[in-house]
Design a protein around this motif. Structure first.
Motif, mmCIF file in Angstrom:
data_model
loop_
_atom_site.group_PDB
_atom_site.id
_atom_site.type_symbol
_atom_site.label_atom_id
_atom_site.label_comp_id
_atom_site.label_asym_id
_atom_site.label_seq_id
_atom_site.Cartn_x
_atom_site.Cartn_y
_atom_site.Cartn_z
ATOM 1 N N LEU A 137 -6.077 20.614 7.258
ATOM 2 C CA LEU A 137 -7.317 21.368 7.249
ATOM 3 C C LEU A 137 -7.993 21.230 5.896
ATOM 4 O O LEU A 137 -7.350 21.418 4.858
ATOM 5 N N ALA A 138 -9.264 20.892 5.900
ATOM 6 C CA ALA A 138 -10.084 20.930 4.694
ATOM 7 C C ALA A 138 -10.976 22.143 4.829
ATOM 8 O O ALA A 138 -11.627 22.332 5.863
ATOM 9 N N VAL B 205 -14.295 12.798 5.995
ATOM 10 C CA VAL B 205 -13.205 13.750 5.748
ATOM 11 C C VAL B 205 -12.211 13.724 6.907
ATOM 12 O O VAL B 205 -10.990 13.707 6.693
ATOM 13 N N MET B 206 -12.718 13.697 8.129
ATOM 14 C CA MET B 206 -11.826 13.640 9.300
ATOM 15 C C MET B 206 -10.993 12.363 9.294
ATOM 16 O O MET B 206 -9.810 12.387 9.616
ATOM 17 N N MET C 119 -24.228 22.266 2.885
ATOM 18 C CA MET C 119 -23.997 21.801 4.238
ATOM 19 C C MET C 119 -23.510 20.354 4.179
ATOM 20 O O MET C 119 -24.075 19.522 3.488
ATOM 21 N N VAL C 120 -22.480 20.067 4.940
ATOM 22 C CA VAL C 120 -21.891 18.735 4.969
ATOM 23 C C VAL C 120 -22.534 17.940 6.097
ATOM 24 O O VAL C 120 -22.616 18.409 7.228
ATOM 25 N N ALA D 22 -13.743 26.764 7.389
ATOM 26 C CA ALA D 22 -13.205 25.440 7.696
ATOM 27 C C ALA D 22 -14.317 24.404 7.625
ATOM 28 O O ALA D 22 -15.417 24.615 8.131
ATOM 29 N N VAL D 23 -14.007 23.268 7.002
ATOM 30 C CA VAL D 23 -14.958 22.159 6.915
ATOM 31 C C VAL D 23 -14.588 21.107 7.953
ATOM 32 O O VAL D 23 -15.423 20.656 8.722
ATOM 33 N N ALA D 24 -13.315 20.710 7.970
ATOM 34 C CA ALA D 24 -12.818 19.720 8.922
ATOM 35 C C ALA D 24 -11.359 20.048 9.186
ATOM 36 O O ALA D 24 -10.659 20.553 8.307
#
Length: 163
Positions: free
Chosen positions: A28-29, A10-11, A1-2, A36-38
């Protein structure tokens, strides 16, 4: 979990990347698992793009392995209206960029590789920190028991050489 802090970092990287390459239409990361993460992908479903990225990644990895090139690094798809570029980002993530057809592909690769390295560092560090805080759930090995053997009797055991 981020964590929220890692997600913000990251954003920020995705926003800086879009500033450095104005022809980008999205970034997109995502995890290699297709989640999707960010994202900064206006007009594009990030969850769908993350899932498609994972599918394309699977094919690209197999193609690299089958041709002896091993170790996926990047994938570039050119369509009539632009590019989709995917870069390895650390051990468990990828960075997918959407760009207009008029983008300088060399610049796209230069900036994409740099950002992928940064995103990979951030996500790998977040994963390591999360792993360090998880409790270990290794079960203790069962205690070893010894079985006793019956004593041998020498009078009944004869070999072929005994006469």
């Amino acid at each position: 979990m981020v964590s929220a802090q890692d997600l913000d970092a990251v954003m920020d990287e995705l926003r800086r990347l879009r500033t450095r390459v104005p022809q980008l239409t999205g970034a997109l990361a995502a995890g290699v698992d297709g989640l999707a993460v960010a994202h900064d992908t206006p007009g594009v479903d990030p969850e769908g793009l993350a899932a498609l990225t994972a599918a394309a990644l699977g094919v690209a990895v197999r193609m690299a392995d089958a041709t002896g090139n091993a170790g996926f690094r990047e994938l570039l798809v050119r369509g009539e209206n632009g590019y989709v570029a995917t870069y390895a980002a650390g051990r468990t993530a990828v960075l997918t960029l959407l760009a207009q057809d008029r983008v300088n592909v060399g610049r796209l690769h230069l900036e994409g590789r740099r950002s992928a390295a940064r995103v990979g560092e951030l996500l790998d560090a977040a994963e390591a920190a999360a792993a360090a805080t998880r409790p270990t759930t290794k079960a203790a090995p069962a205690p070893r028991t010894r079985t006793t053997r019956a004593p041998r009797t020498t009078t009944e055991a004869r070999t072929a050489t005994d006469s």
